[in-house]
Design a protein around this motif. Structure first.
Motif, PDB file in Angstrom:
ATOM      1  N   PHE A 270      30.603  52.065  46.349  1.00  0.00           N
ATOM      2  CA  PHE A 270      30.404  52.029  47.800  1.00  0.00           C
ATOM      3  C   PHE A 270      30.800  50.665  48.363  1.00  0.00           C
ATOM      4  CE2 PHE A 270      26.567  54.994  46.957  1.00  0.00           C
ATOM      5  CZ  PHE A 270      27.422  56.049  46.730  1.00  0.00           C
ATOM      6  N   VAL A 271      30.577  49.631  47.571  1.00  0.00           N
ATOM      7  CA  VAL A 271      30.828  48.281  48.055  1.00  0.00           C
ATOM      8  C   VAL A 271      32.304  47.927  47.949  1.00  0.00           C
ATOM      9  CG1 VAL A 271      30.133  45.870  47.872  1.00  0.00           C
ATOM     10  CG2 VAL A 271      28.521  47.675  47.238  1.00  0.00           C
ATOM     11  N   ASP A 272      32.954  48.435  46.906  1.00  0.00           N
ATOM     12  CA  ASP A 272      34.373  48.108  46.710  1.00  0.00           C
ATOM     13  C   ASP A 272      35.036  49.132  45.796  1.00  0.00           C
ATOM     14  OD1 ASP A 272      36.855  47.091  46.335  1.00  0.00           O
ATOM     15  OD2 ASP A 272      36.209  45.256  45.333  1.00  0.00           O
ATOM     16  N   PRO A 273      35.811  50.050  46.379  1.00  0.00           N
ATOM     17  CA  PRO A 273      36.482  51.048  45.538  1.00  0.00           C
ATOM     18  C   PRO A 273      37.499  50.437  44.577  1.00  0.00           C
ATOM     19  CG  PRO A 273      36.747  51.543  47.894  1.00  0.00           C
ATOM     20  CD  PRO A 273      36.111  50.206  47.803  1.00  0.00           C
ATOM     21  N   GLY A 274      37.805  49.166  44.736  1.00  0.00           N
ATOM     22  CA  GLY A 274      38.752  48.508  43.826  1.00  0.00           C
ATOM     23  C   GLY A 274      38.086  47.906  42.603  1.00  0.00           C
TER      24      GLY A 274
ATOM     25  N   ASN B   4      42.317  49.375  50.721  1.00  0.00           N
ATOM     26  CA  ASN B   4      41.195  48.502  50.388  1.00  0.00           C
ATOM     27  C   ASN B   4      41.763  47.130  50.043  1.00  0.00           C
ATOM     28  OD1 ASN B   4      38.488  47.830  49.637  1.00  0.00           O
ATOM     29  ND2 ASN B   4      39.100  48.047  47.501  1.00  0.00           N
ATOM     30  N   LYS B  42      32.901  43.574  54.612  1.00  0.00           N
ATOM     31  CA  LYS B  42      31.837  42.659  54.190  1.00  0.00           C
ATOM     32  C   LYS B  42      32.450  41.299  53.885  1.00  0.00           C
ATOM     33  CE  LYS B  42      28.894  41.873  50.194  1.00  0.00           C
ATOM     34  NZ  LYS B  42      28.097  42.435  49.094  1.00  0.00           N
ATOM     35  N   PHE B  50      24.080  43.680  50.613  1.00  0.00           N
ATOM     36  CA  PHE B  50      24.792  44.255  49.492  1.00  0.00           C
ATOM     37  C   PHE B  50      25.981  45.127  49.911  1.00  0.00           C
ATOM     38  CE2 PHE B  50      24.557  47.853  46.371  1.00  0.00           C
ATOM     39  CZ  PHE B  50      25.164  47.177  45.336  1.00  0.00           C
ATOM     40  N   LEU B  51      25.766  45.980  50.909  1.00  0.00           N
ATOM     41  CA  LEU B  51      26.798  46.957  51.280  1.00  0.00           C
ATOM     42  C   LEU B  51      27.740  46.429  52.346  1.00  0.00           C
ATOM     43  CD1 LEU B  51      24.514  50.124  51.585  1.00  0.00           C
ATOM     44  CD2 LEU B  51      26.125  49.628  49.737  1.00  0.00           C
ATOM     45  N   ARG B  52      28.941  47.002  52.385  1.00  0.00           N
ATOM     46  CA  ARG B  52      29.824  46.771  53.520  1.00  0.00           C
ATOM     47  C   ARG B  52      29.232  47.459  54.750  1.00  0.00           C
ATOM     48  NH1 ARG B  52      35.984  47.678  51.048  1.00  0.00           N
ATOM     49  NH2 ARG B  52      35.884  45.995  49.517  1.00  0.00           N
ATOM     50  N   GLY B 224      26.896  54.334  53.786  1.00  0.00           N
ATOM     51  CA  GLY B 224      26.937  53.694  52.479  1.00  0.00           C
ATOM     52  C   GLY B 224      28.354  53.381  52.060  1.00  0.00           C
ATOM     53  N   CYS B 225      29.202  54.433  51.997  1.00  0.00           N
ATOM     54  CA  CYS B 225      30.522  54.251  51.397  1.00  0.00           C
ATOM     55  C   CYS B 225      31.654  54.285  52.417  1.00  0.00           C
ATOM     56  CB  CYS B 225      30.757  55.308  50.320  1.00  0.00           C
ATOM     57  SG  CYS B 225      30.880  56.989  50.959  1.00  0.00           S
TER      58      CYS B 225
END
Lengths: 309, 265
Positions: A270-274, B4, B42, B50-52, B224-225
């Motif tokens: 969720f934070v970084d798909p990479g 990304n 983020k 923690f999350l974007r 979340g994602c």
């Protein structure tokens, strides 16, 4: 990707030890436009029941320090739609496909597995006996050794594929549950699902999640997960797949060093798909730095105080 | 296609109060984004939160390969972004989500913004202008300092109606007051577009329903994602083809929804 990261797991050969954890990667196809799925050792699907499920009311997620508390409630399309609509799309991706199987009853777990048995492209079955966000099944099974044995044995009977129960951390003795799974015919165990948690809205004096409690994931739970994976790996001879708050190569290495043959990356998606490419690169550079031939040379090399290896 | 990337901050403009305009380099967003779409972003400089966070895209510059966010520093995620210095990077995935759809020929676009919900309408106004579609922007806030984009919008020549709850700027009252006055008693051909707090979106949806007008609302649940996998941002939606309401992720099936399909809580 270099063969140095390849691992052998319950008869499966994974090109690297990183799998996307169930519930954090959808059915895999959601990410195909965003990244190269072949950078993953494998994909574990979101939990599947026989029928589609609505899931919990909202709010379903709340952020916590270094973590995420969720109660999604296994919203999903059901196993038949997965076989019909998703599996064909995964054909073109060079990565292992593990299907996470759920049920309200032992019979439902077996029936979902049976439906998958006729489907090509499935490499292994992960048994969800540890979801904290459903009223029946899930953690209710994974918190009871007798039920755990019954579910694992029932799934084992209906498939030729590797069977991997996913253990709950919400038990006093994880080693006991790992052993029960091994006795019931598990090919490996995934360790661990989310920790049962709660966040309270102090103004309203009620839980922030509509479901009340939820499952905590992310770096907040990593030390607990590493300890539990270590205990499980010492207790059984089948492979252990470590899960819990992995964000970078060092985090993955902790699980491998304590004895896990592979790991799953969850909330980090969720934070970084990479994240996968970064972790794989970090693992290779670790092997170089330590003069190791392959990632298998790292597994189970923990020097624990007072013990000889 | 969304990308990304580590997006460097290339320009930063502080606005009065807790507001700022941040411009990042991100080729995919700059090239492909449409008004109403968002990024998950983020600051790398802050490990927590923690999350974007999801933010609507305010503007793009395809020539320079940049996009701009309009932010209000309300929590740790937005403040960490606002505190970034030029040259520092943010993890950024986008463009994501469904954009606003232009009105049919002959209908005017009425953009209704509450507070920092004005962000996507800067870009939507530019798109509409490029398509030679008439539009009007209703920009409401609690007080005058809650309308920090006023000057930029006036300079940009946006047809603008301001309002504040306390009457310190523009029409006194909710943003629906000047909207209803503009709509008048006559059956005006218009499509309403709304972005802002839930109560405001619901109020705009009621105005549209009462007058038999179409409305598109941009919903803003916790995400979340941003790509439809965590199912944390679901909203209750019942489309004409649905036998009953369904939980649908706002990130992939929205954030812009037909107001008639939203099951308001």
């Amino acid at each position: 990707m270099s063969g140095r990261l390849a691992v052998e797991l319950a008869g499966l050969r994974l090109k690297n030890p990183l799998l996307a954890a169930s519930g954090t990667f959808g059915y895999g196809v959601e990410y195909e436009r965003l990244m190269d799925l072949s950078t993953l050792g494998g994909i574990v699907s979101k939990g599947l029941y026989l029928e589609p499920r609505d899931g919990c009311d909202v709010p379903r997620i709340v952020e916590t320090p270094s973590g995420l508390l969720n109660a999604i409630g296994l919203q999903g399309v059901g196993v038949r739609a997965y076989v019909r609509d998703v599996l064909p799309r995964l054909e073109r991706h060079d990565t292992a496909v593990v299907v996470n199987v759920c049920g309200d009853t032992v019979e439902e777990y077996a029936e979902v597995t049976r439906i998958l048995e006729d489907a090509p492209r499935v490499d292994a079955i992960e048994i969800n006996i540890s979801c904290p966000n459903v009223k029946k099944g899930g953690m209710a099974f994974g918190g009871d050794p007798k039920m755990t044995h019954e579910v694992v044995a029932a799934v084992r009977r209906v498939t030729r594929r590797p069977v991997v129960p996913k253990l709950s951390p919400n038990v006093a003795d994880i080693a006991l549950f790992a052993r029960v799974c091994e006795e019931a015919g598990a090919s490996a165990v995934s360790c661990v699902n989310t920790l049962l948690g709660m966040v309270v809205d102090v103004e309203q004096r009620r839980p922030r999640l509509a479901f009340g409690t939820g499952g905590l994931s992310g770096p907040a739970i990593r030390p607990i997960a590493v300890r539990m994976a270590w205990q499980a790996a010492r207790a059984v001879s089948v492979p252990v797949i470590g899960i819990g708050g992995i964000m970078c190569a060092e985090d993955a290495l902790e699980f491998l060093i304590v004895g896990c043959r592979a790991v799953q990356v969850g909330t980090a998606n969720f934070v970084d798909p990479g994240v996968y490419e970064r972790i794989n690169a970090g693992l290779l550079s670790y092997l170089d730095r330590h003069g190791l031939a392959g990632i298998g040379d790292v597994v189970g090399t923990l020097a624990y105080p007072g013990e000889t290896k | 296609m969304p990308a990304n990337l580590d997006a460097p901050l290339v320009a930063r403009e502080a606005l009065p109060g807790p507001y700022a305009l941040l411009t990042f380099a991100h080729a995919a967003v700059a090239r492909e984004a449409r008004a109403g779409q968002f990024v998950m972003i983020k600051a790398h400089t802050a490990p927590e939160p923690f999350l974007r966070r999801p933010f609507s895209i305010m503007a793009v510059d395809p020539g320079r390969g940049t996009f701009t966010l309009f932010l209000k520093g309300v929590g740790p995620g937005s403040r960490a972004l606002i505190d970034m210095r030029v040259g520092e990077t943010a993890g950024c995935l986008g463009p994501l989500g469904k954009p606003f759809e232009a009105p049919p020929p002959g209908a005017e676009a009425l953009l209704v913004a509450g507070g920092y919900g004005v962000a996507p309408f800067y870009m939507f106004g530019e798109e509409l202008r490029a398509q030679r579609r008439p539009f009007h922007l209703f920009y409401g806030g609690r007080t005058a300092p809650d309308l920090p984009l006023e000057e930029i919008l006036i300079e940009g020549g946006y047809p603008l109606a301001l309002s504040t709850d306390d009457g310190s700027r523009g029409t006194p009252g909710r943003v629906t007051v000047p909207l209803e006055a503009y709509l008048g008693a006559e059956g005006r051909q218009a499509v309403l577009y709304a972005c802002g707090p839930d109560a405001m979106l619901h109020a705009v949806a009621r105005v549209a329903q009462a007058r038999g007008l179409a409305a598109q609302v941009s919903l803003d649940p916790w995400m979340g994602c941003g790509v439809g996998t965590c199912l944390g941002c679901v909203v209750k939606i019942q489309r004409p083809s649905d036998a009953r309401p369904k939980w649908r992720p706002a990130c992939t099936e929205g954030p812009v929804f037909d107001a008639r399909d939203v099951v308001w809580s």
